[in-house]
Design an enzyme around this catalytic site. Structure first.
Site, PDB file in Angstrom:
ATOM      1  N   HIS A  21       7.890  -7.514  -4.143  1.00 16.82           N
ATOM      2  CA  HIS A  21       6.226  -8.003  -4.422  1.00 16.82           C
ATOM      3  C   HIS A  21       6.818  -9.375  -5.402  1.00 16.82           C
ATOM      4  O   HIS A  21       6.849  -9.548  -6.443  1.00 16.82           O
ATOM      5  CB  HIS A  21       6.062  -6.994  -5.460  1.00 16.82           C
ATOM      6  CG  HIS A  21       5.630  -5.786  -4.562  1.00 16.82           C
ATOM      7  ND1 HIS A  21       4.221  -5.518  -4.167  1.00 16.82           N
ATOM      8  CD2 HIS A  21       6.408  -4.615  -4.298  1.00 16.82           C
ATOM      9  CE1 HIS A  21       4.396  -4.357  -3.632  1.00 16.82           C
ATOM     10  NE2 HIS A  21       5.438  -3.909  -3.590  1.00 16.82           N
ATOM     11  N   CYS A  51       5.355  -6.040   1.495  1.00 14.98           N
ATOM     12  CA  CYS A  51       5.811  -4.627   1.453  1.00 14.98           C
ATOM     13  C   CYS A  51       5.102  -3.766   2.466  1.00 14.98           C
ATOM     14  O   CYS A  51       5.569  -4.045   3.673  1.00 14.98           O
ATOM     15  CB  CYS A  51       5.324  -4.019   0.019  1.00 14.98           C
ATOM     16  SG  CYS A  51       6.105  -2.638  -0.235  1.00 14.98           S
ATOM     17  N   TYR A  52       4.133  -3.177   2.358  1.00 19.35           N
ATOM     18  CA  TYR A  52       3.491  -2.305   3.461  1.00 19.35           C
ATOM     19  C   TYR A  52       3.035  -3.330   4.566  1.00 19.35           C
ATOM     20  O   TYR A  52       3.131  -3.047   5.822  1.00 19.35           O
ATOM     21  CB  TYR A  52       2.282  -1.678   2.991  1.00 19.35           C
ATOM     22  CG  TYR A  52       1.668  -0.779   4.140  1.00 19.35           C
ATOM     23  CD1 TYR A  52       2.362   0.391   4.910  1.00 19.35           C
ATOM     24  CD2 TYR A  52       0.212  -1.158   4.860  1.00 19.35           C
ATOM     25  CE1 TYR A  52       1.449   1.086   5.526  1.00 19.35           C
ATOM     26  CE2 TYR A  52      -0.231  -0.660   5.616  1.00 19.35           C
ATOM     27  CZ  TYR A  52       0.308   0.641   6.303  1.00 19.35           C
ATOM     28  OH  TYR A  52      -0.182   1.391   7.105  1.00 19.35           O
ATOM     29  N   GLU A  73       4.032 -11.013  -6.354  1.00 18.74           N
ATOM     30  CA  GLU A  73       2.954 -11.233  -7.426  1.00 18.74           C
ATOM     31  C   GLU A  73       3.225 -10.552  -8.786  1.00 18.74           C
ATOM     32  O   GLU A  73       2.471 -10.679  -9.683  1.00 18.74           O
ATOM     33  CB  GLU A  73       1.613 -10.310  -6.921  1.00 18.74           C
ATOM     34  CG  GLU A  73       1.924  -8.880  -6.579  1.00 18.74           C
ATOM     35  CD  GLU A  73       2.392  -8.436  -5.416  1.00 18.74           C
ATOM     36  OE1 GLU A  73       3.362  -9.102  -4.856  1.00 18.74           O
ATOM     37  OE2 GLU A  73       2.180  -7.196  -5.133  1.00 18.74           O
ATOM     38  N   ASP A 114     -18.564 -10.733 -20.922  1.00 19.33           N
ATOM     39  CA  ASP A 114     -19.221 -11.000 -19.843  1.00 19.33           C
ATOM     40  C   ASP A 114     -20.610 -11.407 -20.032  1.00 19.33           C
ATOM     41  O   ASP A 114     -21.203 -12.426 -19.365  1.00 19.33           O
ATOM     42  CB  ASP A 114     -19.070  -9.738 -18.848  1.00 19.33           C
ATOM     43  CG  ASP A 114     -17.801  -9.375 -18.768  1.00 19.33           C
ATOM     44  OD1 ASP A 114     -16.880 -10.271 -18.589  1.00 19.33           O
ATOM     45  OD2 ASP A 114     -17.428  -8.222 -18.098  1.00 19.33           O
ATOM     46  N   SER A 173     -21.822 -12.324 -22.616  1.00 21.85           N
ATOM     47  CA  SER A 173     -22.083 -13.697 -23.503  1.00 21.85           C
ATOM     48  C   SER A 173     -21.736 -14.979 -22.658  1.00 21.85           C
ATOM     49  O   SER A 173     -22.488 -15.903 -22.942  1.00 21.85           O
ATOM     50  CB  SER A 173     -21.103 -13.619 -24.751  1.00 21.85           C
ATOM     51  OG  SER A 173     -21.245 -12.732 -25.523  1.00 21.85           O
ATOM     52  N   GLY A 202       0.976  -1.167   0.096  1.00 20.79           N
ATOM     53  CA  GLY A 202       0.084  -0.060  -0.090  1.00 20.79           C
ATOM     54  C   GLY A 202       0.931   1.356   0.121  1.00 20.79           C
ATOM     55  O   GLY A 202       2.122   1.307   0.387  1.00 20.79           O
ATOM     56  N   LYS A 237     -11.412 -11.515 -15.198  1.00 22.03           N
ATOM     57  CA  LYS A 237     -11.569 -11.468 -16.615  1.00 22.03           C
ATOM     58  C   LYS A 237     -11.008 -12.839 -17.051  1.00 22.03           C
ATOM     59  O   LYS A 237     -11.766 -13.240 -18.091  1.00 22.03           O
ATOM     60  CB  LYS A 237     -11.263 -10.243 -17.193  1.00 22.03           C
ATOM     61  CG  LYS A 237     -11.608 -10.026 -18.623  1.00 22.03           C
ATOM     62  CD  LYS A 237     -12.903  -9.579 -18.742  1.00 22.03           C
ATOM     63  CE  LYS A 237     -13.345  -8.809 -19.929  1.00 22.03           C
ATOM     64  NZ  LYS A 237     -14.597  -8.206 -19.419  1.00 22.03           N
TER      65      LYS A 237
END
Ligand code: XMP
Length: 515
Positions: free
Chosen positions: A171, A84-85, A173, A229, A231, A57, A371
């Protein structure tokens, strides 16, 4: 909140990477959700997660408005990983020291692993990691040990193996940390003892059963736009309730070339959906006459859509539910740190506003999915690739890609130019590599010469951008030959256009759509 067994809960402290953490965990076939940083220990416990991650953050733990946690969370006996934070907060709360330095460490760093721990198991002694912080840990709390360092950061990873509390300054990720997935794998499976129980095929199975038991023999109505979405929502619901699903496709006259016919072919003829196509072109264009202000255009189109959809729905009896293609990023409550609520730049009009007006119960089967997961569901349900991987298209359609008043003539011109862009991007195999590629019709006329004749016609701007989520974007550095081909074809084939420009603005400060 319904959370499956053996999940990971992420506390969000406002990092731009929080969603990425959740996506990485899900890539490991483990379910994960994001909740606000101030979620109470009691609520967290009721979610029964196998592990908790504190995100990064922008704040400093010493800041006046620094976000913090319910300290009881550290006593729940649930494994914790602070990133991190998140690391700095653990250190700060448990009695270590954090230096609120103004020197930022940003970018690659070489991590040296000093101690063995389940978190860094089998990672190898040296690793490339990605840092992005200014504060750093000076001393660690009692009962913790430092397990890795970099040249600038003595406590780049810390561990309390007994309590299963870990913290890392880098990080894992982001793709710039190549060992990041291995580290998260260690945390999720070795430390938290999760099992691989999250997959799109099991999602489809359980969702179909859930929809069936909820809907029974009632009817569900869905606004099918032809986007990914809606569909995928349509196919999922059809699998569950067959012809009790009524799909309404509203042709607002602002669609791309051949779109209504394509939708009819795919969903009506191939998938045999119960499909209602409503051609409301004249009604939309009539309302848009003389309107030039972008927000007014958007509002008119949004309201008109609700009106038309409502009318169509009224023609069917026993409709009890309204389905929507809402996805997880739409429902994650964004955390604004330091009173920085993101301003509304443009109003987005999709089906929002419908439920209140129609008094129908909502069904949102994709609510928990990102998504890429929606696309995987689409793939498994047989949605054609051109639809499943298609680029985003705004609700107000071509109306926000014609600067100024929207008229039939302009729409016809824009459709032709847009089709050239689409076809050439597909042919050159760039269509699926960029975020969006489209044409914008500009109401300026300029002088040109074609053959021996002077022309005085409109211009087309090409907007082709790269992005990972539409929030930020940059113009795509396409080969000149491709740009040249698109430009030549538009000028030669589209009557009314004698000039093509390439939009080289990034977002921010530009937006992707022009209006
Ligand atoms: P902007 O123009 O705000 O667009 O940079 C960001 C992304 O959102 C899409 N967009 C919309 N999508 N309804 C939508 O469903 C809308 O009203 C709308 N307006 C913009 C845009 O195409 C881009 O992908």
């Amino acid at each position: 909140m319904d959370v499956p067994e053996k999940s990971i809960v992420i506390l969000d402290f406002g990092s731009q990477y929080t969603q990425l953490i959740a996506r990485c965990i899900r890539e490991l076939n483990v379910y994960s959700i994001i909740v606000r940083f101030n979620t109470s220990a009691e609520i967290l416990k009721s979610l029964n997660p196998s592990g908790i991650i504190f995100s990064g953050g922008p704040a400093s733990v010493y800041g006046e408005t620094a976000p913090t946690i319910d300290h009881e969370i550290l006593n729940l006996n649930i494994p914790i990983l602070g990133i991190c934070y998140g690391l700095q907060l653990i250190v700060h709360i448990l009695g270590g020291n954090v230096d609120s330095s103004s020197n930022r460490e940003f970018g690659h760093a070489e991590l040296s692993i000093n101690e063995t721990s389940p978190l860094l198991h089998k990672l190898g002694e040296k690793q490339n990691v990605w840092m992005s912080h200014s504060d750093k840990v000076l001393s660690i709390p009692p009962e913790f040990e430092s397990i890795a360092e970099t040249e600038n950061t003595k406590h780049a990873a810390i561990a309390n193996n007994d309590k299963k509390i870990y913290g890392i300054q880098f990080h894992p990720e982001v793709a710039h940390t190549p060992c990041g997935m291995d580290l998260l794998h260690n945390f999720v499976f070795s430390v938290c003892k999760c099992i691989e129980n999250w997959s799109m095929s099991s999602f489809i199975e359980t969702t179909v059963v859930n929809i069936q038991s909820k809907v029974k023999n009632d009817k569900v109505i869905l606004g099918l736009s032809g986007g990914v979405d809606s569909s995928v929502t349509a196919l999922l619901l059809q699998k569950a309730i067959g012809e009790n699903l009524i799909c309404v496709f509203v042709n607002n006259g602002l669609l791309r070339s051949g779109e209504p016919e394509y939708i009819k072919d795919v969903f009506g003829n191939r998938f045999l959906l119960n499909l209602h196509i409503e051609d409301a072109t004249d009604r939309f264009l009539e309302k848009l006459k003389g309107v030039t202000e972008p927000e007014s255009k958007r509002k008119i189109i949004g309201h008109k859509f609700i009106e038309v959809f409502d009318e169509v729905a009224g023609q069917y009896n026993n409709v009890r539910y309204l389905a929507q293609g809402t996805t997880y990023p739409d429902v994650i409550e964004s955390v604004s740190i330091n009173d920085n609520p993101s301003a509304v730049i443009k109003s987005h009009h999709n089906v929002g506003g419908l439920p209140e007006e129609m008094e129908l119960d909502l069904i949102e089967p994709l609510r928990t999915l990102f998504k890429d997961e929606v696309r995987e569901v689409g793939r498994q349900l047989g949605l054609p690739k051109e639809l499943n991987l298609r680029q985003p298209f705004p609700g107000p359609g071509l109306a926000v890609r014609i600067i100024g008043e929207v008229e039939k003539e302009g729409l016809d011109v824009l459709r032709k130019a847009d089709k050239v862009v689409h076809d050439e991007m597909i042919k050159a195999e760039f269509y699926y590599k960029v975020w969006q590629s489209f044409a914008v019709l500009l109401p300026v006329r300029s002088v040109g010469v074609m053959g021996d004749e002077r022309t005085y016609e409109n211009a087309i701007a090409l907007r082709i951008v790269e992005s990972s989520d539409g929030m930020t974007a940059d113009w795509a550095r396409l080969p000149y030959e491709l740009l040249s081909k698109i430009s030549n074809r538009i000028i030669n084939e589209v009557h009314g256009i004698n000039r093509v420009c390439y939009d080289i603005s990034s977002k921010p400060p530009g937006t992707i759509e022009w209006e």
